[in-house]
Design an enzyme around this catalytic site. Structure first.
Site, PDB file in Angstrom:
ATOM      1  N   GLU A 139      -8.149  -1.861 -39.962  1.00 47.11           N
ATOM      2  CA  GLU A 139      -7.657  -2.255 -41.334  1.00 47.11           C
ATOM      3  C   GLU A 139      -6.712  -1.610 -42.001  1.00 47.11           C
ATOM      4  O   GLU A 139      -5.829  -2.075 -42.955  1.00 47.11           O
ATOM      5  CB  GLU A 139      -8.975  -2.482 -42.304  1.00 47.11           C
ATOM      6  CG  GLU A 139      -9.522  -1.285 -42.883  1.00 47.11           C
ATOM      7  CD  GLU A 139     -10.561  -0.523 -41.787  1.00 47.11           C
ATOM      8  OE1 GLU A 139     -10.652  -1.002 -40.713  1.00 47.11           O
ATOM      9  OE2 GLU A 139     -11.375   0.218 -42.373  1.00 47.11           O
ATOM     10  N   HIS A 186     -10.169   2.232 -37.483  1.00 45.04           N
ATOM     11  CA  HIS A 186     -10.158   1.523 -38.490  1.00 45.04           C
ATOM     12  C   HIS A 186      -8.786   0.594 -38.430  1.00 45.04           C
ATOM     13  O   HIS A 186      -7.886   1.021 -39.117  1.00 45.04           O
ATOM     14  CB  HIS A 186      -9.847   2.310 -39.997  1.00 45.04           C
ATOM     15  CG  HIS A 186     -11.543   3.283 -40.079  1.00 45.04           C
ATOM     16  ND1 HIS A 186     -12.265   2.441 -40.857  1.00 45.04           N
ATOM     17  CD2 HIS A 186     -11.889   4.213 -39.817  1.00 45.04           C
ATOM     18  CE1 HIS A 186     -13.296   3.252 -40.888  1.00 45.04           C
ATOM     19  NE2 HIS A 186     -13.232   4.198 -40.345  1.00 45.04           N
ATOM     20  N   CYS A 224     -15.579   1.059 -37.154  1.00 42.55           N
ATOM     21  CA  CYS A 224     -16.214   2.493 -37.163  1.00 42.55           C
ATOM     22  C   CYS A 224     -18.022   2.491 -37.371  1.00 42.55           C
ATOM     23  O   CYS A 224     -18.281   2.334 -36.155  1.00 42.55           O
ATOM     24  CB  CYS A 224     -15.643   3.083 -38.409  1.00 42.55           C
ATOM     25  SG  CYS A 224     -15.821   5.090 -38.107  1.00 42.55           S
TER      26      CYS A 224
HETATM   27  N1  GLN Z   1     -20.766   7.960 -40.228  1.00 47.18           N
HETATM   28  C1  GLN Z   1     -19.884   7.658 -38.913  1.00 47.18           C
HETATM   29  C2  GLN Z   1     -19.252   8.865 -38.269  1.00 47.18           C
HETATM   30  O1  GLN Z   1     -18.768   9.794 -38.950  1.00 47.18           O
HETATM   31  C3  GLN Z   1     -19.191   6.529 -39.030  1.00 47.18           C
HETATM   32  C4  GLN Z   1     -17.740   6.946 -39.973  1.00 47.18           C
HETATM   33  C5  GLN Z   1     -16.834   5.629 -40.663  1.00 47.18           C
HETATM   34  O2  GLN Z   1     -17.614   4.489 -40.492  1.00 47.18           O
HETATM   35  N2  GLN Z   1     -15.890   5.853 -41.234  1.00 47.18           N
HETATM   36  O3  GLN Z   1     -19.041   8.954 -37.306  1.00 47.18           O
END
Ligand code: GLN
Length: 550
Positions: A523, A521, A386
């Site tokens: 994970e 994600h 992410c």
């Molecule tokens: N801050 C970033 C976004 O909002 C990544 C979010 C995250 O890593 N879950 O896109």
């Protein structure tokens, strides 16, 4: 008709209610029952999405896009099936429903009161889960510790359920037995008091799980039995173990399932734990190390280092390591330190693989970008999750494509090259401050590009993964990034969004042994019995690096 098992905590928080709930759920599932598990968080936040990770731990996202507590992740990992948002509630979410209903005149002009309307809504939700999941057993973990004002209303709901149908509702108290060093004896008094406090709420425990450094002896079992009003076979020894995955086996040895089934007036069965035994044998057997660094920022709480913020990442690393016959050694690296002293980046050479996990905001961002540059240039296996993808794209734009001020608009709204930008539908959310539960959340499909590391790892073309973000790769920069050598290995076609980036493998220009980053994600979907393909491939690359440098 489902049976309900409430799990509450006594004495101190953090003794393992989540793992206890998951373990009991697994034991019942392994005894042939359909099982689901609910987490209740007794705070006003409507979901876990608005709480900072150092305060609350990881936000676990379900397939249907609910931002929940990390315990839902534990339930999924133990039960090896998906759990939906209906299995999570907070005080705030319950009140919100009741208040909205009142505004809709659904209470027909009656006075709406905390009791009974709030417990009724809690019970409605619990029974809904039982019905929707067609479960034989629903476990309900009540967050916090008995005696707290905050969770009383949930205990009240539980008491009402038991009153209606005593043989269908059971209570497990997870307690803690300290061994004060100067006294050298395991003390039962705090547990006695916790059981009594539960009695004050009108509830008698059916099982007391005794958490401690050591197993509890017969003398103390008898004491707890006498003072807490339960049989000795209902007092379960739960000493500390090396791996959380050993807990169900210990409970099985203590005949916890048999005791629960007997008290639920069901025929006694012994769970079939063969697969789980094999898993635990594997965990105990691995010795060859693989060293993984996580470069993040949500570690520090006062003088203590907290790993809860990244619990699914840690578990996913472990699952994939066991699958590959190695033991992972995980190190936390604080991204902010690279900003103060870039010379320490060279310490990254000591690791076989580096992960930049999810994150938000400005703090530590430049340090993460330095770390990504270092692992890209020094060919250290990299997995970005992410924010870890967004950092990798920024780094590539700056240092490979020559856009020296490239950035994400999350951190620098005035950047000349917004390679990561607000998703179109998020612009209004941010402007109008609609910030709770409004990110791109939950499972979305992704199509993999043939002949990429990701396509080979998954062994399929279409995948579904869980998301939690407001920003995205800016499509206006795709060509320039691709010309620089960045590979778009996964796309969401419906919305035309970049979901995975990679670098080509080593034998090609700008090649790298393993450089993969995902907007989702992965994970969140790794399970001990079904490790995630991208983590498996990452750990394989880490092992290869280790063997090469040995
Ligand atoms: N801050 C970033 C976004 O909002 C990544 C979010 C995250 O890593 N879950 O896109």
């Amino acid at each position: 008709m489902a049976k309900y098992i409430f799990v509450c905590g006594g004495v101190i928080s953090g003794v393992g209610k989540g793992i206890t709930t998951s373990s009991i759920a697994l034991l019942l599932q392994s005894s042939g029952y359909r099982v689901s598990a609910i987490k209740i968080d007794p705070y006003i936040n409507v979901d876990a999405g608005t709480i900072r990770p150092t305060e609350h731990g990881e936000v676990f996202v379900t397939d249907d896009g609910m931002e929940t507590d990390q315990d839902i992740g534990n339930y999924e990992r133990f039960l090896n099936h998906d759990i939906l948002g209906m299995n999570y509630m907070t005080t705030g979410s319950v009140y919100l429903t009741v208040i909205q209903r009142e505004r809709n005149l659904e209470y027909n002009g009656t006075t709406v009161e905390v009791v009974p309307h709030i417990p009724h809504e809690i019970i409605r939700r619990i029974e809904y889960v039982a019905h929707a999941t067609r479960s034989d057993f629903v476990l309900i973990e009540i967050g916090g510790t008995v005696g707290e004002y905050q969770n009383l209303i949930f205990l009240e709901a539980a008491r009402m359920m038991r009153m209606r149908s005593p043989q269908d509702v059971l209570f497990v108290l997870v307690s803690y037995l300290p061994v004060p060093p100067k006294i050298g004896e395991m003390k039962t008094k705090p547990t006695q008091l916790a059981a009594r406090m539960l009695n004050e709420a009108g509830i008698q425990a059916n099982i007391i799980v005794c958490r401690s450094d050591h197993p509890i002896d017969i003398a103390r079992k008898e004491k707890i039995s006498l003072f807490c009003n339960i049989g000795t076979s209902q007092v379960i020894s739960a000493p500390d173990v090396d791996s959380i995955y050993e807990v169900p086996l210990n409970f099985a040895d203590e005949h916890l399932t048999e005791s629960l089934l007997a008290q639920a007036s069901l025929p006694v069965r012994t769970p079939d734990m063969l697969t789980w035994h094999t898993l635990v044998e594997t965990i105990r057997g691995v010795t060859k190390p693989v060293r993984i660094a996580i470069v993040g920022k949500y570690f520090q709480t006062g003088d203590y280092v907290l790993s809860d913020s990244y619990i699914s990442v840690i578990e996913a690393i472990k699952h994939a390591s066991w699958k590959n016959g190695v033991k992972s050694e995980i190190t936390w690296l604080n991204a902010e330190e690279y900003e103060q002293d870039p010379s320490i980046l060279a310490n990254l050479d000591a690791y076989d693989g580096v992960i930049v996990p999810g994150g938000f905001g400005r703090r530590g961002v430049e340090g993460k970008i330095f770390a990504v540059q270092y692992v890209r240039e020094h060919k250290i296996p990299y997995l970005g999750l992410c924010y870890g993808l967004q950092m990798a794209v920024i780094e590539f734009a700056r240092n490979v494509c020559g856009m020296s001020d490239a950035h994400t608009t999350e951190v620098n709204a005035a950047t000349p090259d917004p390679v990561i930008d607000t998703m179109a539908e998020q612009v209004a959310n941010i402007k109008e401050k609609r910030l709770g539960g409004s990110m791109r959340l939950g499972a979305y499909p992704c199509t993999l590009t043939p002949d990429t590391i990701s396509a080979r790892a998954y062994g399929t073309e279409s995948i579904s993964e869980r998301h939690r973000h407001r920003y995205e790769v800016n499509n206006a920069y795709r060509d320039r990034l691709a010309n620089g050598g960045l590979v778009f290995a996964g796309l969401n076609h419906e919305r035309d969004l970049v979901e995975i980036i990679e670098l080509p493998v080593l034998d090609q220009p700008s090649g790298h042994p393993f450089f993969v980053a995902t907007q989702f994600h992965p994970e969140l979907k790794s399970r001990p019995l079904a490790p995630h393909p991208l983590f498996i491939a990452f750990i394989q690359a880490a092992i290869a690096k280790r063997e090469k440098s040995a």
